[in-house]
Write a protein that holds these residues in place. Structure first.
Motif, mmCIF file in Angstrom:
data_model
loop_
_atom_site.group_PDB
_atom_site.id
_atom_site.type_symbol
_atom_site.label_atom_id
_atom_site.label_comp_id
_atom_site.label_asym_id
_atom_site.label_seq_id
_atom_site.Cartn_x
_atom_site.Cartn_y
_atom_site.Cartn_z
ATOM 1 N N GLU A 126 24.046 -4.444 50.036
ATOM 2 C CA GLU A 126 23.806 -4.140 48.620
ATOM 3 C C GLU A 126 22.823 -2.979 48.542
ATOM 4 O OE1 GLU A 126 23.549 -7.586 45.488
ATOM 5 O OE2 GLU A 126 21.531 -7.133 46.192
ATOM 6 N N VAL A 127 23.023 -2.084 47.562
ATOM 7 C CA VAL A 127 22.066 -1.004 47.319
ATOM 8 C C VAL A 127 21.898 -0.810 45.813
ATOM 9 C CG1 VAL A 127 22.588 0.256 49.449
ATOM 10 C CG2 VAL A 127 23.821 0.825 47.330
ATOM 11 N N ARG A 128 20.820 -0.142 45.466
ATOM 12 C CA ARG A 128 20.658 0.363 44.100
ATOM 13 C C ARG A 128 21.090 1.819 44.102
ATOM 14 N NH1 ARG A 128 16.373 -1.650 42.372
ATOM 15 N NH2 ARG A 128 16.942 -2.319 40.262
ATOM 16 N N VAL A 129 21.855 2.198 43.095
ATOM 17 C CA VAL A 129 22.223 3.603 42.935
ATOM 18 C C VAL A 129 21.847 4.030 41.527
ATOM 19 C CG1 VAL A 129 24.610 2.980 42.314
ATOM 20 C CG2 VAL A 129 24.097 5.308 43.052
ATOM 21 N N SER A 130 21.201 5.189 41.438
ATOM 22 C CA SER A 130 20.805 5.740 40.136
ATOM 23 C C SER A 130 21.375 7.143 39.991
ATOM 24 C CB SER A 130 19.277 5.786 40.010
ATOM 25 O OG SER A 130 18.728 4.490 40.098
ATOM 26 N N TYR A 131 21.626 7.508 38.736
ATOM 27 C CA TYR A 131 22.046 8.879 38.438
ATOM 28 C C TYR A 131 20.839 9.563 37.820
ATOM 29 C CZ TYR A 131 25.058 12.741 36.966
ATOM 30 O OH TYR A 131 25.640 13.968 36.807
ATOM 31 N N GLN A 139 24.909 0.398 56.280
ATOM 32 C CA GLN A 139 24.196 -0.869 56.433
ATOM 33 C C GLN A 139 25.088 -1.921 57.080
ATOM 34 O OE1 GLN A 139 22.228 -2.033 52.823
ATOM 35 N NE2 GLN A 139 21.489 0.029 52.387
ATOM 36 N N CYS A 140 26.347 -1.964 56.678
ATOM 37 C CA CYS A 140 27.271 -2.940 57.269
ATOM 38 C C CYS A 140 27.448 -2.684 58.769
ATOM 39 C CB CYS A 140 28.622 -2.880 56.561
ATOM 40 S SG CYS A 140 28.601 -3.558 54.889
ATOM 41 N N LYS A 141 27.469 -1.423 59.161
ATOM 42 C CA LYS A 141 27.575 -1.092 60.586
ATOM 43 C C LYS A 141 26.363 -1.619 61.347
ATOM 44 C CE LYS A 141 28.136 2.798 63.767
ATOM 45 N NZ LYS A 141 28.223 4.271 63.906
ATOM 46 N N ALA A 142 25.168 -1.476 60.768
ATOM 47 C CA ALA A 142 23.949 -1.972 61.418
ATOM 48 C C ALA A 142 23.979 -3.491 61.545
ATOM 49 C CB ALA A 142 22.727 -1.525 60.622
ATOM 50 N N ILE A 143 24.476 -4.178 60.508
ATOM 51 C CA ILE A 143 24.573 -5.646 60.561
ATOM 52 C C ILE A 143 25.556 -6.075 61.641
ATOM 53 C CG2 ILE A 143 25.255 -7.706 59.276
ATOM 54 C CD1 ILE A 143 24.313 -6.299 56.726
ATOM 55 N N ALA A 144 26.681 -5.373 61.742
ATOM 56 C CA ALA A 144 27.679 -5.711 62.766
ATOM 57 C C ALA A 144 27.094 -5.548 64.163
ATOM 58 C CB ALA A 144 28.917 -4.827 62.586
ATOM 59 N N GLU A 145 26.337 -4.492 64.381
ATOM 60 C CA GLU A 145 25.692 -4.290 65.683
ATOM 61 C C GLU A 145 24.665 -5.387 65.956
ATOM 62 O OE1 GLU A 145 24.082 -0.397 65.389
ATOM 63 O OE2 GLU A 145 26.020 0.633 65.555
ATOM 64 N N LEU A 146 23.969 -5.808 64.914
ATOM 65 C CA LEU A 146 22.982 -6.891 65.045
ATOM 66 C C LEU A 146 23.670 -8.180 65.496
ATOM 67 C CD1 LEU A 146 19.871 -7.400 64.355
ATOM 68 C CD2 LEU A 146 20.725 -8.416 62.239
#
Length: 750
Positions: free
Chosen positions: A151-156, A215-222
């Protein structure tokens, strides 16, 4: 101790770190996520077996902010963390909605996820890291889960998309979204906007998804490094495949044909589908053969078959359960000023969903105080959503506020706050309450519409009307259908619940939950455009009910008048221990609030009584008046002494009227002429340069007697001077006062 750490860059040098193996090692999985000085500890535990006859995912997500994380003490009497705040509940819901669709459909063991803020800073919001922490804890556990997800926050902001926006920049962003996604699909969206276009919103989703993939890639490696690629085995369902097929063959077409009838009444539809199931049971079972286990499986299989038939009908026939076209809005009707005593009220009904909303206008004293570990401040706009059991015809006890009610109310709050007038234009604290009286889908969007109508009925000068609509999706293979203004059944059986609110000029808030893989941006674009058309249709209806906010507030609404006073006089208006301000409020029947802003004091005076407001303002202005020589006042006698009288000519301001200033004629004593509490019109004639004391005169406002001659008073032995006297006043004057003083002194010496 096997500590594993993964780090990744957000793309601008800001690093995020995931650590596992150091804390909470007896949990099934635990992880600490850190960005700057903000650290979240997430733990996850699951029972080994499911409860009897449980056919759903019993997931609990809790989020808590420790005050020590920010170096603060909790408020309240007990000085410890208590029940979750609204802010904490909303973050827990964001995580829950990201995780829940990714558990296996046949995994029914109870799972508890707990996320705790253990360190915080003023720039990094923890909500944007909460799902990452929870997903990391699941990744290093043996609990079956279809992640990774993050999950992330995105702002314009300033024409650019910013990921995990610093706190101080969020308020000035045109768009602020929390987005959850896997590497392949967006799962959840929630946020607010300043009337942005659909294109800007789609761009935000794409920018957020690219950041989440890292982030998902980092979690998969974890997961690999922790050795948790193999998850636990489980068997939480007993199935009878022969029964499943037999039931499907017997009821599928009946459900399909019944769905085509287009019955608008919710209870009639429910009864019709229930009868199909009853017919199957009666044709195949007796009381002896219909065991609890068999009935449980029949209920599950029938639900799946009914869902399949209804979805196929929509995709094939391009029509809805209630007979509507895919983009058709249910019948609308609304009314304002339904409640005679409310400051503003409205009923908004869309099909079988109805909201009765009220507006109450209060003073600054009614503002909500936000005292969270991270977020502090005050809130002048409140929106509360209530969903009683009778709204769906159920019998259920009211056991306090549900998390769903908090979440739906917050979404409507976000939708409406963008169009509210400024505090200068509308100095009130505003509370909107939406009571859902009927519900068959989109009750949060009915709240937005009813709340907008009630605000206009109250005379709150909102910039533009706002409407909301819930969009749905049904997809199967290459077929898909976007549905406008979804029913409760379409929400439950569909693949998407996408709520969009806005004005004619753009989106103000959204919330999206997706239950299907492979949702393309083309489908999202279609849903957004269809939502815009539906929103315009509803806005036409709102403006036909009440075209603009009322010109004035209703007669019984407390009026608030704002004045400014010099900062130095704030203490004088309040008085010792609040004595003066409390006296003003009590005697004028007003509510007064004072705030220090810069070099000024901002004073709000509120009351339904115009005369009371005017009296209070005069009182305050009198306190703040700087007396000058030559000014005339109606003064009140405070005390009488032998040499004159002390008079209060302004609140808290006194002066001395010497006995010689009472009249042009000689006055021996004021006793009998004046009494405490009498009103005397006086003029300021001098200010003592040494002590600043004021000298008042009554005779200065009286005509000078004919023949009066001003003479220099004769000096007496004690230095006093005789008062001026008229030519024909030849009476002998005995210096009685001086003799009294001498006698007093002689007595003291003796």
């Amino acid at each position: 101790m096997n500590i594993i750490t993964k780090r990744f860059d957000l793309g601008d040098g800001r690093m995020v770190e995931i650590e596992t193996g150091k804390l909470a090692k007896q949990a099934d999985g635990s992880a600490v996520v850190r960005m700057n000085d903000t650290m979240l500890l997430a733990t996850v535990c699951a029972k080994k077996e499911a409860g009897e006859h449980v056919d759903f995912m019993p997931l609990t997500v809790d989020y808590q902010e420790k005050y020590a994380a920010m170096g603060r003490f909790p408020g309240g009497f007990f000085k410890r963390e208590a029940r979750p705040s609204e802010h904490e509940i909303l973050i827990a819901r964001l995580v829950d909605r990201a995780l829940r669709p990714l558990f296996p459909s046949n995994f029914h063991a109870e799972v508890q996820v707990q996320i705790t803020l253990i360190s915080g800073d003023k720039d990094t919001m923890p909500d944007q890291l909460a799902a990452l922490a929870a997903a990391s804890a699941l990744a290093v556990s043996d609990i079956p889960f279809g992640g990774p997800v993050s999950e992330v926050r995105v702002s314009y902001l300033d024409g650019k998309y910013v990921i995990n926006t610093p706190l101080q920049d969020i308020d000035r962003a045109d768009l602020d979204l929390i987005v959850a996604a896997t590497e392949e699909n967006i799962m959840m969206v929630e946020g607010e906007m300043k009337e942005v276009s659909e294109d800007i919103m789609l761009g935000a989703l794409k920018a957020a998804h690219e950041a989440i993939k890292i982030q998902c890639k980092a979690i998969a490696e974890l997961t690999v490094e922790a050795g948790k690629t193999e998850k636990r085995e489980y068997c939480h369902e007993e199935n009878d495949e022969e029964l499943r097929q037999r039931l499907h063959d017997a009821v599928y077409q009946k459900c399909y044909d019944f769905s085509k009838q287009g019955i608008a009444n919710k209870h009639q539809r429910e009864e019709g589908f229930e009868n199909i199931k009853k017919e199957f049971i009666e044709a195949n079972y007796t009381e002896e053969t219909l065991t609890d286990d068999v009935k449980f499986m029949i209920d599950r299989y029938y639900h799946d078959t009914e869902r399949e038939a209804m979805r196929d009908m929509v995709l094939n026939e391009r029509t809805r359960l209630d007979g509507r076209q895919l983009d058709e809005i249910r019948p609308l009707w609304s009314e304002v000023s339904y409640l005679p005593s409310a400051h503003g009220s409205a009923i908004f009904t869309r099909g079988e969903t109805q909201s009765l909303s009220t507006v109450t206008l209060g003073t600054k004293l009614d503002e909500q105080i936000i005292d969270g570990a991270v977020i502090e401040g005050r809130r002048r706009f409140l929106l509360h959503y209530n969903f009683p059991a009778f709204a769906t015809g159920e019998v259920k006890g009211n056991r306090g506020l549900s998390r769903r009610e908090v979440g739906h109310g917050h979404l409507a709050w976000r939708a409406l706050k963008e169009v509210l007038p400024s505090e200068t234009e509308c100095p009130y604290t505003i509370r909107v309450v939406s009571d859902i009286l009927e519900s068959n889908g989109s009750s949060s969007m009915a709240t937005v519409c009813a709340g907008c109508l009630a605000l206009m009925d109250a005379g709150v000068k909102i910039r533009k009307p706002v409407a909301g609509i819930a969009m749905g999706l049904i997809s199967k293979g290459d077929k898909w259908a976007v549905l406008s203004d979804i029913l409760g059944d379409e929400d439950h059986l569909g693949d998407m619940d996408f709520k969009v609110t806005g004005t004619r000029d753009g989106i103000t808030a959204c919330q999206m939950d997706i239950k299907v893989d492979g949702l393309s941006y083309d489908i999202l674009a279609k849903a957004l455009e269809q939502a815009r058309q539906g929103r315009l249709h509803i806005l036409d209806h709102i403006e036909a009910t009440i075209p603009a906010p009322r010109e004035d507030y209703k007669p019984f609404v407390p009026r608030i008048v704002q004045i400014q006073i010099p900062k130095d006089f704030i203490g004088a208006v309040i008085g010792k221990g609040g004595e003066i301000i409390q006296k003003i409020q009590a005697e004028t029947n007003t509510v007064i609030n004072i705030e220090e802003v810069g070099d000024m004091g901002i004073v709000d005076v509120a009351s339904p009584d115009k005369d009371g407001i005017e009296a209070a303002i005069k009182w305050i202005k009198d306190i703040c008046t700087v007396p000058e020589v030559g000014q005339i006042y109606d003064a009140t006698v405070v005390s009488i002494v032998e040499f004159g009288a002390f008079l209060e000519f302004l609140p808290g301001k006194e002066g001395l009227m010497h006995i010689s200033e009472y009249d042009w004629n000689r006055t021996e004593t004021l006793e009998g002429l004046l009494h405490e509490g009498d009103t005397v019109r006086v003029k300021i004639i001098a200010v003592d340069e040494k002590n600043g004391k004021l000298k008042l005169s009554r005779r200065a406002l009286m005509p000078k007697p004919e023949g009066y001659v001003e003479e220099k008073p004769a000096r007496r032995e004690n230095g006093d001077r005789r008062p001026p006297r008229r030519d024909n006043d030849n009476r002998e004057r005995t210096p009685r006062h001086n003799d009294d003083r001498r006698r007093s002194s002689d007595t003291h010496r003796r």
